[in-house]
Design a protein around this motif. Structure first.
Motif, PDB file in Angstrom:
ATOM      1  N   THR A  18       8.794   5.314  18.191  1.00 12.70           N
ATOM      2  CA  THR A  18       8.355   4.851  16.880  1.00 12.70           C
ATOM      3  C   THR A  18       8.078   3.351  16.945  1.00 12.70           C
ATOM      4  O   THR A  18       8.921   2.590  17.410  1.00 12.70           O
ATOM      5  CB  THR A  18       9.431   5.137  15.805  1.00 12.70           C
ATOM      6  N   LYS A  19       6.913   2.954  16.499  1.00  9.97           N
ATOM      7  CA  LYS A  19       6.617   1.528  16.404  1.00  9.97           C
ATOM      8  C   LYS A  19       7.408   0.946  15.243  1.00  9.97           C
ATOM      9  O   LYS A  19       7.629   1.617  14.227  1.00  9.97           O
ATOM     10  CB  LYS A  19       5.114   1.310  16.181  1.00  9.97           C
ATOM     11  N   VAL A  20       7.849  -0.308  15.365  1.00 10.80           N
ATOM     12  CA  VAL A  20       8.680  -0.914  14.328  1.00 10.80           C
ATOM     13  C   VAL A  20       8.076  -2.254  13.882  1.00 10.80           C
ATOM     14  O   VAL A  20       7.843  -3.142  14.701  1.00 10.80           O
ATOM     15  CB  VAL A  20      10.127  -1.153  14.828  1.00 10.80           C
ATOM     16  N   LEU A  21       7.827  -2.348  12.581  1.00 12.40           N
ATOM     17  CA  LEU A  21       7.457  -3.612  11.961  1.00 12.40           C
ATOM     18  C   LEU A  21       8.718  -4.166  11.316  1.00 12.40           C
ATOM     19  O   LEU A  21       9.238  -3.590  10.356  1.00 12.40           O
ATOM     20  CB  LEU A  21       6.366  -3.412  10.899  1.00 12.40           C
ATOM     21  N   LEU A  22       9.227  -5.261  11.861  1.00  8.66           N
ATOM     22  CA  LEU A  22      10.498  -5.837  11.412  1.00  8.66           C
ATOM     23  C   LEU A  22      10.202  -7.055  10.550  1.00  8.66           C
ATOM     24  O   LEU A  22       9.588  -8.015  11.014  1.00  8.66           O
ATOM     25  CB  LEU A  22      11.340  -6.205  12.635  1.00  8.66           C
ATOM     26  N   CYS A  23      10.637  -7.002   9.293  1.00 12.94           N
ATOM     27  CA  CYS A  23      10.232  -8.017   8.312  1.00 12.94           C
ATOM     28  C   CYS A  23      11.427  -8.843   7.839  1.00 12.94           C
ATOM     29  O   CYS A  23      12.481  -8.304   7.519  1.00 12.94           O
ATOM     30  CB  CYS A  23       9.592  -7.357   7.105  1.00 12.94           C
ATOM     31  N   PRO A  68       0.804  -1.227   0.000  1.00 16.07           N
ATOM     32  CA  PRO A  68       0.000   0.000   0.000  1.00 16.07           C
ATOM     33  C   PRO A  68       0.836   1.277   0.000  1.00 16.07           C
ATOM     34  O   PRO A  68       0.283   2.368  -0.186  1.00 16.07           O
ATOM     35  CB  PRO A  68      -0.821  -0.119   1.293  1.00 16.07           C
ATOM     36  N   LEU A  69       2.145   1.150   0.189  1.00 19.09           N
ATOM     37  CA  LEU A  69       3.018   2.326   0.213  1.00 19.09           C
ATOM     38  C   LEU A  69       3.542   2.705  -1.166  1.00 19.09           C
ATOM     39  O   LEU A  69       4.197   3.745  -1.309  1.00 19.09           O
ATOM     40  CB  LEU A  69       4.199   2.082   1.154  1.00 19.09           C
ATOM     41  N   SER A  90      -1.547  -5.679   5.387  1.00 15.18           N
ATOM     42  CA  SER A  90      -2.565  -5.260   6.357  1.00 15.18           C
ATOM     43  C   SER A  90      -1.933  -4.550   7.538  1.00 15.18           C
ATOM     44  O   SER A  90      -2.448  -3.532   8.022  1.00 15.18           O
ATOM     45  CB  SER A  90      -3.365  -6.472   6.842  1.00 15.18           C
ATOM     46  N   ALA A  91      -0.798  -5.076   8.011  1.00 13.12           N
ATOM     47  CA  ALA A  91      -0.104  -4.454   9.146  1.00 13.12           C
ATOM     48  C   ALA A  91       0.408  -3.067   8.781  1.00 13.12           C
ATOM     49  O   ALA A  91       0.352  -2.132   9.593  1.00 13.12           O
ATOM     50  CB  ALA A  91       1.045  -5.349   9.599  1.00 13.12           C
ATOM     51  N   ILE A  92       0.910  -2.912   7.553  1.00  8.59           N
ATOM     52  CA  ILE A  92       1.407  -1.610   7.095  1.00  8.59           C
ATOM     53  C   ILE A  92       0.271  -0.588   7.064  1.00  8.59           C
ATOM     54  O   ILE A  92       0.425   0.550   7.527  1.00  8.59           O
ATOM     55  CB  ILE A  92       2.053  -1.760   5.699  1.00  8.59           C
ATOM     56  N   GLU A  93      -0.878  -0.989   6.560  1.00  9.50           N
ATOM     57  CA  GLU A  93      -2.033  -0.084   6.508  1.00  9.50           C
ATOM     58  C   GLU A  93      -2.571   0.227   7.902  1.00  9.50           C
ATOM     59  O   GLU A  93      -2.861   1.379   8.237  1.00  9.50           O
ATOM     60  CB  GLU A  93      -3.134  -0.714   5.654  1.00  9.50           C
ATOM     61  N   ARG A  94      -2.693  -0.808   8.696  1.00 15.66           N
ATOM     62  CA  ARG A  94      -3.300  -0.678  10.029  1.00 15.66           C
ATOM     63  C   ARG A  94      -2.485   0.246  10.927  1.00 15.66           C
ATOM     64  O   ARG A  94      -3.045   0.981  11.758  1.00 15.66           O
ATOM     65  CB  ARG A  94      -3.430  -2.070  10.657  1.00 15.66           C
TER      66      ARG A  94
END
Length: 370
Positions: A244-249, A21-22, A311-315
């Protein structure tokens, strides 16, 4: 949405996929920096490079299963299969409209699994992860001693770049690692290009980091061992300290010595034992979230991210995207545009590519797009 095998992807995709989505323009997004069908010089070099590299992969595959009497034969079959597939692709018989280095890497990873080698670097990664974890506290203490924000963040980013040197898929680095067992983060920091870098947006990043904290960052990781533990983990920690929240992929499927999602979970839990900031963010506040991406190979095609990740990126309203490593940030996505801030970090560990970009081996790409 379920996305079938992309017309320009060698790998058979499984599971649920969606475009990121980015992406600023998903319809016209092309992950590949080079098109080997349009660039004859690049085609000649990269097919020769990969054919030579197959010998190393064959040896690694065979050595990874020392107790299996069939391993040597299967490893040879793997190499022969890749040579045949490369020949088809080179002659335009792969039904691809364009051809990137991404596709060649997918051939290799698919062929390894096809011939019974699921993760040839698994043992090597475990050794490097353990050794790096033992040095994590020392590295964090070094960073904590830096009181100037710009100085600290400069060292954090240099650490990410130096860590990216530890790539068993890069011939220039393999020669160093195989001949110098004491080569570590400090040696890598000394080896990478001195500023000004080949692409040097560090000052712009430092200016930004002195402003408002990001809401949520998504980081796509690269190699196991020093790269992740001593490069990425300190970066994650500094972002968490800014709230900052971090989504680590990480990749779900093994690809060379990239850290896999299962390894990521294990390593982060161990790192949390050494750092209260990580522990609190991961276990208590859930501001550190680990996610897997189900693509094949070390490159990154933003047309085909795992649906859960999208979904996590959008949410979470991601406003910072960090892409690390040659495969993800150079072979793919160097020119990709996103709707949020993007930070692309890599060391150019291939002489031909470095020269094509106007630099030398171990030149630095630090590309920040606001």
């Amino acid at each position: 949405m379920t996305m079938q095998n992309s017309t320009n992807s060698y790998a058979e995709a499984e599971g649920e996929f969606a475009p990121c989505p980015l992406l600023a323009d998903a319809a016209n997004y092309n992950p590949d920096t080079l098109d080997l069908y349009q660039d004859q010089e690049a085609q000649r070099y990269w097919f020769a490079c990969f054919t030579q590299m197959l010998l190393k992969f064959e040896r690694q595959a065979s050595n990874s299963q020392p107790k299996d009497e069939t391993a040597k034969v299967r490893a040879e079959q793997f190499r022969n299969h890749c040579v045949e597939e490369f020949s088809k692709l080179k002659n335009g018989k792969g039904n691809f409209t364009t051809l990137g280095i991404r596709n060649l890497l997918e051939v290799v990873e698919c062929a390894l699994k096809r011939h019974g080698f699921h993760d040839p670097w698994k043992e090597q990664k475990a050794i490097e992860n353990d050794a790096s974890i033992n040095l994590l506290n020392q590295r964090l203490c070094q960073l904590d001693q830096l009181t100037c924000v710009r100085e600290k963040w400069t060292e954090v980013i240099r650490g990410v770049l130096a860590g990216n040197m530890f790539d068993w898929g890069a011939q220039a680095v393999t020669q160093i690692l195989e001949t110098n067992s004491s080569f570590g983060l400090q040696q890598a920091l000394d080896r990478i290009q001195k500023r000004p870098w080949l692409i040097d947006d560090l000052d712009s990043w430092l200016d930004r980091i002195e402003g408002e904290p990001h809401r949520c960052a998504t980081i796509f990781t690269d190699n196991a061992g020093i790269d992740f533990v001593l490069g990425i983990v300190p970066l994650v920690r500094e972002l968490l300290k800014r709230n900052t929240k971090v989504l680590l992929c990480a990749t779900v499927n093994p690809a060379i010595n990239d850290i896999t999602f299962s390894e990521l979970v294990n390593v982060i839990e161990i790192c949390c034992e050494q750092c209260e900031i990580l522990h609190k963010a991961y276990f208590d506040e859930h501001r550190l979230v680990l996610l897997g991406n189900d693509q094949i190979g070390p490159c990154l095609d933003f047309r085909m991210l795992s649906s859960e990740l999208c979904s996590a990126i959008e949410r979470n309203g991601v406003d910072l995207l960090i892409i690390v490593g040659m495969a993800r940030a150079l072979h793919t996505n160097l020119n990709a545009k996103f709707t949020c801030e993007a930070f692309k970090l890599a060391v150019v560990k291939n002489e031909w590519l470095a020269n094509r970009l106007g630099g030398e081996t171990f030149s630095v790409v630090c590309k920040y797009e606001s």
